[in-house]
Structure formats: C-alpha cells, structure tokens
Enzyme design. Sequence first.
Site, PDB file in Angstrom:
ATOM      1  N   GLY A 228     -27.529 -14.807  44.127  1.00  0.00           N
ATOM      2  CA  GLY A 228     -26.829 -14.050  43.098  1.00  0.00           C
ATOM      3  C   GLY A 228     -26.242 -12.751  43.635  1.00  0.00           C
ATOM      4  CB  THR A 229     -27.672 -10.096  45.785  1.00  0.00           C
ATOM      5  OG1 THR A 229     -28.840  -9.968  44.966  1.00  0.00           O
ATOM      6  CG2 THR A 229     -27.267  -8.729  46.298  1.00  0.00           C
TER       7      THR A 229
ATOM      8  CG  ASN B 155     -32.323  -8.688  34.834  1.00  0.00           C
ATOM      9  OD1 ASN B 155     -31.292  -8.212  34.400  1.00  0.00           O
ATOM     10  ND2 ASN B 155     -33.103  -8.034  35.674  1.00  0.00           N
TER      11      ASN B 155
ATOM     12  CD  GLN C 247     -32.777 -13.908  34.738  1.00  0.00           C
ATOM     13  OE1 GLN C 247     -33.387 -14.859  34.275  1.00  0.00           O
ATOM     14  NE2 GLN C 247     -33.225 -13.230  35.777  1.00  0.00           N
TER      15      GLN C 247
ATOM     16  CB  SER D 139     -29.430 -16.880  41.824  1.00  0.00           C
ATOM     17  OG  SER D 139     -30.426 -16.861  42.808  1.00  0.00           O
TER      18      SER D 139
ATOM     19  CG  HIS E 227     -34.493 -17.405  43.192  1.00  0.00           C
ATOM     20  ND1 HIS E 227     -35.412 -16.556  42.635  1.00  0.00           N
ATOM     21  CD2 HIS E 227     -33.406 -16.652  43.460  1.00  0.00           C
ATOM     22  CE1 HIS E 227     -34.907 -15.342  42.569  1.00  0.00           C
ATOM     23  NE2 HIS E 227     -33.685 -15.368  43.066  1.00  0.00           N
TER      24      HIS E 227
ATOM     25  CB  THR F 123     -23.730 -23.434  59.712  1.00  0.00           C
ATOM     26  OG1 THR F 123     -22.944 -23.296  60.895  1.00  0.00           O
ATOM     27  CG2 THR F 123     -24.176 -24.882  59.568  1.00  0.00           C
TER      28      THR F 123
ATOM     29  CB  CYS G  67     -42.090   1.592  43.292  1.00  0.00           C
ATOM     30  SG  CYS G  67     -43.179   2.886  43.840  1.00  0.00           S
TER      31      CYS G  67
HETATM   32  N1  PLP Z   1     -28.542 -10.818  38.573  1.00  0.00           N
HETATM   33  C1  PLP Z   1     -29.586 -10.954  37.731  1.00  0.00           C
HETATM   34  C2  PLP Z   1     -29.375 -10.788  36.252  1.00  0.00           C
HETATM   35  C3  PLP Z   1     -30.842 -11.246  38.244  1.00  0.00           C
HETATM   36  O1  PLP Z   1     -31.888 -11.373  37.403  1.00  0.00           O
HETATM   37  C4  PLP Z   1     -31.006 -11.388  39.651  1.00  0.00           C
HETATM   38  C5  PLP Z   1     -32.332 -11.642  40.235  1.00  0.00           C
HETATM   39  O2  PLP Z   1     -33.336 -11.097  39.818  1.00  0.00           O
HETATM   40  C6  PLP Z   1     -29.874 -11.244  40.470  1.00  0.00           C
HETATM   41  C7  PLP Z   1     -28.668 -10.945  39.890  1.00  0.00           C
HETATM   42  C8  PLP Z   1     -29.973 -11.374  41.960  1.00  0.00           C
HETATM   43  O3  PLP Z   1     -30.058 -12.734  42.349  1.00  0.00           O
HETATM   44  P1  PLP Z   1     -30.634 -13.127  43.774  1.00  0.00           P
HETATM   45  O4  PLP Z   1     -32.103 -12.882  43.759  1.00  0.00           O
HETATM   46  O5  PLP Z   1     -30.326 -14.589  43.931  1.00  0.00           O
HETATM   47  O6  PLP Z   1     -29.911 -12.322  44.783  1.00  0.00           O
END
Ligand code: PLP
Length: 389
Positions: A74-75, A153, A181, A201, A203, A239, A327
Amino acid sequence: MNQPALCYFDYNATTRVAPEVLEAMLPCLREHWGNPSSAYGFGHEAARRLDEARARVAALLNADPQEIVFTSGGTESINAALHSALATRPERRHVVTTAVEHSAVLKFCHFLEKQGCAVTVLPVAADGALDLALLENSIRPDTAIVSAMCANNETGVLFPMAEIAALCRSKGVLCHTDAVQAPGKVKLDVKELGVDFVSLSAHKLHGPKGIGLLYVKRHTRYQPYILGGHQERGRRGGTENVAGIVGFGRAAELALGNLAEENTRVRALRDRLEAGVLAGIAGTTRNGAPEPRLPNTANLAFEGVEAEGLLLLLDQAGVCASSGSACTTGALEPSHVLTAMGQSAACARSSIRFSLGVYNTAAEVDYLLQCLPGIVAKLRGGPAGPALP
Ligand code: PLP
C-alpha cells in the site's frame, strides 16, 4: 472463563495468510521459480501464473488487467500515485488530502511540501466525515490530485469516494483513493467509483505481506516511481514477486467471496462486541460515525484508562487489539485520526481499535466481553468489576 488460544481482533493491522493462499503460492517457490521475463518456456510458466493473478485482482476491482501495476504494498502504491500525478503535470504543484489519511499519504505530502509543492489537508467533523463543499472549494487551478481514503483504518469511517471522484472529474483533477482497508469488507468497483488511482495491499485481505497494487485508470498518464526494467509494461521496474502476486490473486478471489460474510456474520460479531462494551462498561463511547462504516471495525474510548495499559493487560489475556497512538521520539503521540476528529489528547490516548475478520468466532467475542470489565476496573484503580452476563 474458557480462554481461546489467541483472540485476534486486529485485522486492520494485518491478517493471517489464508491456507488457500499459501497453497497457491508454494508451487511458485518450489517448482515454477523462473523469471517471468525470460524467453524460454520455464519463464513463460511464471509469466502465465502472473497473468492469471493479474486477472484475479482486476476482477476484485472490476478493472481491466492492464490497469493493474503490482507494487511492494500500500505504501509504495500511494507514493507512486501522488508522484505520478505531479510528474505528469509539472505545471500543477498542489495536492489536496485529508487529516485522517494513513501516514503513507501524509508523510509523502509532507515530503512534497519540502520539495516546494502546496498541500491542503482537509479537516474532518467530530464523527470523521468529510465536508465535500470544503473539498470542492480547496481545489485550485494548479491542483494536480486529490487523495482521500476509502475507509479509515482506525475508525472504519467511509468517505463517499464516488462523489469525491465526480467532483475531481468536474474540475479536471486526478483522484486517488487509498482503499487498503476496503476489499472484502465493502464493494470496490472502479467503474462505479470513477477514480483514477486505487491503492491496495495484499496483507489486509489474507494475502502475503510486501505485495500490493496500484490501479491506474486506462488512458491516465503515468510516470513510474521505481525505475529499472520493463516489468509491469514499463510502469514499475524490478523482477516481479511472483509468489506474492499469485498469493494476492488467490486472496482477491477469496475477498470477493467473503464480502457477504463480512457484512453479515462479521458485522454481527462487531456489533455484539461494541454493544457489549458500551452497555456493560461505564464511561465508554464509540469513536466515529456508526454508519457508513466498515463492518468489522469498532473504535472505543475507555474514559480514565490509558490505552497502552489496557492493551498490555489484554495481551496478557491473549487478546490482540491496537490503538492509533504512535511512539515518536520516546513519547506516546495520540492518534492523529482521533485528534483530527476534535478529541482531546486524553480521550485519544484512552481509545482502542478492535477490528474483526472471518476467522473470529462468537466465543472469542464472549471471552473479550467477560475479561474486559475487570481489566478496565483494575486500570481505573477500583475493584475488579463483575463479569458481563
Ligand atoms: N493505508 C492504510 C489505510 C493502511 O491501513 C495501511 C496499512 O496499515 C497502509 C496504507 C499501508 O499499507 P502497507 O502496509 O501495505 O504498506
């Protein structure tokens, strides 16, 4: 009190890899480990599996397979969408986003500001809702892109992405949604949404970590974020993570199939948990609007209790949940999402997110409702409260 082995109520943080996903991935690691770009048949088999997975994730979004760019998560997808919008229209130096976005959006916007771009961060109301008139007024002639999340999230609050995208279209501005999400919990149809970019994403939907995608609407100009080989039709060098992509494809199929269960059984479990806490423990409130909201998320404040202590005692009781506090530099920062909703730092620091999923059972929710009142009473310094009926 029967303690289940592990009560996992943190599905918005990550999810377990589904057995079906693992089954789909293993052959890519054991036998079909060729490079999909290789010219010989052994590589073609990997490429075939990759194409199959692309079609499966495209189906999750009702997209065309050619509109999918696989990324590391996602990032990266979020960074790539914002980067592309600015790189393909260099005369536009303004980005609009919201105060409750994930740090993948907010930190990248902060970086863009340092590069000389202007960023408008829109506030939200006390229930987490976005003011669309404010959004419309914030769009300028030099706005390149609006980035707003599909589902929050921390609170699960949903933004009206179809309306936001329509607004952007009417102003000739690109629209990205962080939908990390959403899949498997709410319907995601890019044709109905009308957005230009979507980040996902694997996971978060029972796929492996380190694999994600960026949907790039057909005919949208795109400037790659990661430069290298010709992979992903020249849109992302490197790759391909074939096993991860194949796992993502299988997870996408499962997510489509889970949509009904998430909105019936999981929603009912979440509602039972939320109602049980609110009715059974004094001084508790829900953060965020009850609807429209993800069916699996409950964000609850426990007056007079530090979330960190609560999470620690829950952990000792075998329960996984989380808080939005982060934190930073040794100090506990209250959640930026709850703070943006106008909450005091103390209230934000007393809030916990419970996020459920298809592997949760009613017994796990009952167990939580039995042990939580005592834990809260202990942290409030009083005698352990009676267990909920
Ligand atoms: N955006 C949201 C709303 C998320 O909850 C998260 C992960 O916690 C991300 C982006 C980031 O995704 P990733 O962990 O695959 O980089």
